[in-house]
Enzyme design. Structure first.
Site, PDB file in Angstrom:
ATOM      1  N   GLU A   1      11.113 -36.161  24.619  1.00 29.04           N
ATOM      2  CA  GLU A   1      10.515 -35.103  24.120  1.00 29.04           C
ATOM      3  C   GLU A   1       9.192 -35.515  24.528  1.00 29.04           C
ATOM      4  OE1 GLU A   1      10.537 -30.879  21.731  1.00 29.04           O
ATOM      5  OE2 GLU A   1      12.365 -32.463  21.583  1.00 29.04           O
TER       6      GLU A   1
ATOM      7  N   GLU B   1      11.364 -34.152  10.723  1.00 33.29           N
ATOM      8  CA  GLU B   1      11.497 -32.716  11.686  1.00 33.29           C
ATOM      9  C   GLU B   1      11.981 -31.463  10.562  1.00 33.29           C
ATOM     10  OE1 GLU B   1      12.708 -31.111  15.801  1.00 33.29           O
ATOM     11  OE2 GLU B   1      13.459 -32.825  15.200  1.00 33.29           O
TER      12      GLU B   1
END
Length: 900
Positions: free
Chosen positions: A481, A753
């Site tokens: 990502e 996260e």
């Protein structure tokens, strides 16, 4: 004899007078002595240094010169502005070096001596200044492995060199050498922008690297962001299929003549020893194929191929506008682990972003494989499932013989642990050095307190920023990502501006936001946009267009980012307006309050689900408000009136759709009330009850937060604003999931996260999306700095020209302090409780003013350096407000004692 003594005394007095104020820290476009500026009107900044309290600048004078004479003499200009002064001299010329100095006058009638000279050099301001041609490899590339390419050219310089500047960029990532030595200390150049619209070039002073006579320039170019794999679904070649190089060395000889050494058809190309290289997957280097001395004089390149010339125009070329990626801290392994599975693992003690420099000695063909991971699993084994498709592997093939040293070139890894496979000989930790890579932002903020866990949280916040501010603000640095997610960036931007100097960093990135903005005003989810035109327009993500420019204006007092981004800001608000019916924006895709609290077995409805369109309406209103603020700063009265009327309609629509007559929101979550209160969506008479509902909601979760990416940044701010600082402190200090300190207790060294990336039983959240280095939840730092310690700036004096120091003492802390390097100098404040007193130490930089909020109800309880504040002439008691005594002060150091 007496006359000489008197004269000497007079000179001494004059020197002492001058010594009371001086100028330092000269910056041009926020850089120290930059080269290759691309702006026609650069801006100058400087700091005043004065021991006397309440020192303000009253006038300044700037002189700018070249080796050919004066370019600008400003004369004496009245005013206190010492940050971002526009150049106003003769037009600046491409590739020309300028020097400048400044002197100032203060409010005590003193003049400073001239500062030491600073310099800046202009870049290539016109496309016609580029004499070079784009070149590509002159051979057929391996289309499967896509090795990095070597480019080489030998040239001769016949005269004595006065100066030489290398201008260079690439389609891909490059490293460049002159006469066998690496040029510069930038990595992953030219950085990542929306390449087809904005491709940065870099400039290096190479005067001392060139020879009279023969020279060699060589460059290695790898895939990078240009044509490497990005995002998902075999997404590659986003900007082009071919790697390319553009380079130009502008040489000035001592006799005044010039010459340009450029990429042209004289160059040669060949494959490198970097056999494959991808950002996600890592790098394979075969030392057996290394071409020793290939960028030095005397190397035989007879077997190399030529190059292909391109007819590409230079319209998208821009000078580098932000700090390059550089190497920073290094780490040695704190231990060598043999895992239960028998893996050989090194632990560097810190989750970081960069790579490992490896030393090894073995036989030709020995293959060392290094894999990277952030964490070990519950059993203590190496864990990479959360990297998804990213291989994150470094492979080194030895040429054999003497000890060899390896490190990557065009990739990076997010890791704390490495796993070694096939390492020859004993594993000696001294042979492995982890080195960090991130944008060369200047550290600006510090924070410390009496609570060790909160101090570790601050450490984690800063390391999350280091690891993810790698030319763009990435969401994560380890899996497949590593994109510039807009929601993460806007949520963290104010915290980011405290910890590091990110003015240039965000200025550059926001220009890419505008460049990739779609024709209808939508902002893509990620910038640069590699997800395609259909991925954009989400509330709280796309609002990056308005939130970051305004936050940067507040943090740095720089109007230019507002001027530059204003069309983009307006276009985003127009998109929301166009998508609204009766001023209600309740259409389209939205991420909502991303990763909010969701219990696994939610039988009693404890999941904190917030209506996505309620969130959208709140951010719609906020963006309109920021446009009102911006139009006011930019003196656009018509726009201010237009958006003021629009804001009223947007808020009226919110009340009609989402609020009951008694003030209850249709979503009863923390995020719903936080956004409604933070963005003033409710009329004054309904705010107190809404804040009570928020406080009760927090208590109903046993004093835990339930917010996600959009609610978390504002949660504690709203609680403090409405008198619930005790609850804000309780949330900060909560150690159970979900909380900020839960990951700290679990051993985190960066921000996660998810609130429960690793669960209490040491198992993991879903590996499909579980990064252990995400900075978004680190936005609590902004509350710690601006509310807990109290360092803030007023909107009427942004950039800490007019400072507010308003601490909130409590939470069981016995001390908390913070400092910030502003454009004016050091700003700091700290409080400590002892012996039934509160001690406050505050430093205010020269050429600023401050309002200090002292936590007491009466000025008679306050002394400064042992004297009652009411008796001091350099401190003005300005009244009381909600449990504080307000003191108006200027620059200086202050020590307050407040009797409880």
């Amino acid at each position: 004899m007496k006359k000489i003594t008197f004269s000497a005394l007079l000179q001494l007095c004059l020197l002492m007078s001058f010594a009371q104020i001086k100028v330092q820290g000269l910056l041009t476009e926020n850089f120290t002595n930059p080269i290759a500026l691309g702006v026609q009107v650069p801006r100058f900044s400087w700091q005043l240094v004065a021991e006397k309290r309440n020192t303000m600048q009253t006038a300044y004078e700037i002189n700018v010169t070249t080796d050919k004479g004066s370019a600008w003499k400003s004369g004496k200009i009245s005013g206190s502005q010492s940050v971002q002064i526009n150049y106003a001299g003769t037009p600046l010329q491409s590739d020309q070096k300028y020097t400048w100095k400044v002197r100032v006058w203060d409010n005590n009638g003193k003049a400073s001596p001239w500062s030491e000279a600073a310099s800046f050099k202009m870049g290539l301001l016109n496309t016609a200044d580029w004499k070079a041609k784009w070149i590509e490899a002159g051979y057929v590339e391996d289309s499967i492995n896509r090795p990095a390419i070597l480019f080489r050219n030998q040239f001769a310089l016949a005269k004595k060199i006065k100066s030489a500047t290398l201008y260079i960029t690439a389609h891909g990532m490059y490293e460049v050498q002159l006469n066998g030595k690496r040029v510069g200390d930038a990595y992953l150049a030219p950085g990542w922008t929306s390449y087809n619209k904005r491709l940065q070039y870099q400039a290096y002073d190479v005067t001392n690297m060139l020879n009279n006579g023969n020279n060699v320039i060589g460059a290695t170019v790898g895939n990078g962001w240009y044509r490497g794999f990005l995002a998902w679904d075999d997404n590659k070649n986003i900007y082009g299929k071919k790697l390319g190089l553009l380079a130009q060395v502008n040489v000035v000889y001592t006799d005044g003549t010039t010459e340009a050494i450029v990429t042209d058809d004289k160059w040669k190309s060949t494959n490198s020893a970097i056999k494959s290289v991808e950002i996600y997957h890592g790098e394979t280097f075969d030392a057996r194929e290394e071409k020793s001395g290939w960028a030095a004089i005397g190397y035989d390149d007879g077997g190399w191929k030529g190059v292909n010339l391109l007819t590409t125009t230079f319209d998208n070329l821009i000078s580098t506008e932000n700090e390059p990626v550089k190497k920073h801290e290094t780490f040695k392994a704190i231990k060598v682990i043999t895992t239960p599975s028998g893996e050989k693992v090194l632990d560097f003690g810190q989750n970081l972003v960069g790579w490992v420099i490896v030393k090894a000695k073995g036989n030709a063909g020995d293959k060392i494989v290094i894999k990277h991971a952030e964490i070990l699993d519950k059993a203590g084994n190496f864990y990479t499932e959360n990297l998804r498709a990213a291989k994150a592997t470094a492979t080194y093939i030895l040429k054999g013989g003497a000890e060899e040293t390896f490190e990557p070139h065009f990739t990076f890894y997010g890791f704390r642990y490495i796993k070694l496979e096939n390492y020859p000989g004993e594993i000696n930790p001294d042979n492995f050095t982890a080195v960090t890579l991130y944008s060369d932002m200047k550290p600006t903020g510090t924070f410390t307190s009496s609570n060790a866990l909160v101090n570790q949280l601050q450490h984690n916040i800063q390391w999350g920023q280091r690891g993810n501010f790698l030319d763009v603000p990435t969401d994560c640095p380890q899996r497949d990502e590593r994109l510039g997610w807009t929601g993460d960036a806007q949520a963290f931007s104010r915290t980011a501006s405290f910890n590091f100097g990110v003015n240039n960093f965000f200025d550059k990135w926001m220009k890419d936001v505008a460049a990739d903005q779609l024709a209808d005003g939508r902002i893509p989810h990620v910038i640069p946009n590699v997800l395609g035109p259909d991925n954009g327009g989400s509330a709280g993500w796309a609002d990056v267009a308005t939130i970051i420019p305004w936050n940067m204006y507040l943090a740095y007092g720089d109007k230019k980012i507002l001027e530059t981004q204003y069309p983009s800001m307006k276009a985003w608000v127009k998109f929301m307006t166009d998508k609204s019916k009766n001023d209600l924006w309740n259409t389209g895709f939205h991420f909502g309050d991303w990763l909010f609290y969701r219990p696994f077995d939610d039988n009693d409805g404890r999941s904190a689900v917030t209506d996505k369109y309620l969130i959208a309406q709140c951010f719609y209103a906020n963006s309109v408000q920021l446009l009102i603020n911006t139009s006011k700063v930019l003196n656009k009265a018509d726009d201010e009136a237009t958006y003021t009327a629009l804001l009223k309609r947007v808020k009226d629509a919110f009340l009609k759709e989402y609020v009951t007559p008694s003030g209850r929101l249709v979503s009863g979550t923390q995020t719903a009330y936080v956004l409604a209160l933070n963005f003033d969506m409710l009329p004054e008479n309904l705010r107190k009850q809404a804040a009570e509902r928020l406080a009760e909601n927090v208590k109903s979760y046993d004093t835990h937060l339930t917010t996600g990416f959009l609610g978390t940044p504002y949660l504690c701010h709203v609680l403090t604003r409405f008198g619930y600082s005790d609850i804000a402190y309780s949330l900060l200090l909560q150690q159970d999931y979900p909380s900020w300190l839960y990951p700290v207790k679990m051993g985190a060294t960066t921000i996660w996260e998810r609130w429960d990336g690793q669960k209490p039983d040491s198992t993991f959240q879903t590996p499909g999306m579980n990064s252990f280095n995400h900075y978004a939840y680190g936005a609590i730092g902004d509350w710690m700095y601006r509310q807990m310690v109290g360092l803030d700036t007023y909107e009427d004096g942004p950039g800490y020209k007019h400072i507010r120091v308003k601490p909130h003492v409590g939470g069981g802390f016995t001390n908390a302090s913070a400092s910030l390097q502003t454009y004016y100098g050091t700003l700091s404040s700290g409080w400590k409780t002892e012996d039934n007193k509160i001690l406050m130490d505050v430093e205010i930089p020269a050429n600023t003013t401050a309002t200090i909020y002292v936590p007491t109800t009466t000025a008679t309880a306050v002394t400064e350096n042992g004297k009652a504040v009411s008796t001091l002439t350099d401190i003005k008691v300005a009244g009381t407000e909600e449990g504080y005594v307000l003191l108006q002060v200027g620059s200086g150091k202050y020590h307050f004692v407040i009797a409880k």
